[in-house]
Write a protein that holds these residues in place. Structure first.
Motif: not given
Length: 213
Positions: A121-126
């Motif tokens: 997975f990737a953390i793309r946005a907050l």
């Protein structure tokens, strides 16, 4: 202000399903100008997140920061892996989580592991929902510690720092989902060649690729 989070949960579900394997099929590369285009995945993410917010939370004030955005100092606008850990979504494993690390003073980068997705997975946005208030009964949750054994943490950090290209750190625990072969091919392709790859797959026109380059 609202104390309900149903719209937030719906938004998360829509974004996740929209991007799962089919993000480039949904994103209308062929129907919009791509002047000054960033990496296509960044364009796809920002389009999907913004349209999903408009759909699910039209009356809420939402601040959005993306992982590709930088401050004038060239530092990232937010620390993605730290944010995931604080939110209770994924445990951020660092060298400080290893007792008597075998690397001495060598710099070792940390990595997040999700309890169901491992490293796939990737953390793309907050997203910060400014109108959503948590009641007094709210208790922050710790992220699941799914790599609890010291030898496994050592193996994880060594795989991530020394062998990240082989994807093996992502499988440090059993996982429910992995990237598709197409996703893998996209991410291992050098950024300057990704537009041509999308055109080869039929997701961009030749003129779009020219504008990107």
């Amino acid at each position: 202000m609202s104390t309900h989070t149903e719209n937030v949960e719906e938004l998360i579900g829509i974004v996740r399903e929209s991007l799962k394997d089919k993000g480039f099929e949904i994103y209308p590369f062929k129907s919009r100008a791509c002047d000054g285009m960033r990496d296509p995945i960044d364009e796809c993410i920002s389009h999907t997140v913004s349209s999903s917010i408009s759909m699910c939370c039209p009356n809420q004030s939402v601040d959005v920061m993306y992982d590709f955005e930088l401050l004038p100092s060239r530092r990232p606008k937010f620390l993605a892996q730290t944010a995931a850990h604080v939110a209770g979504a994924a445990f951020y494993y660092r060298a400080s989580d290893v007792h008597n690390p075998p690397w001495g003073n060598k710099k070792m980068f940390g990595v997040c592991i999700h309890p169901r997705l491992g490293g796939w997975f990737a953390i793309r946005a907050l997203l910060i929902f400014k109108d959503v208030l948590m009641g007094e009964e709210f208790q922050p949750r710790d992220p699941p510690d799914c790599v609890s054994r010291q030898e496994e943490r050592i193996e994880l950090l060594e795989r991530f720092n020394f062998h990240w290209r082989d994807w093996s750190y992502r499988d440090i625990i059993p996982v429910e989902e992995r990237y598709s072969l197409q996703q893998k091919e996209y991410f291992i392709t050098p950024p300057a060649q990704r537009g041509a790859l999308l055109r080869q797959w039929g997701f961009m026109t030749e003129s779009d690729t020219d504008k990107q380059s």
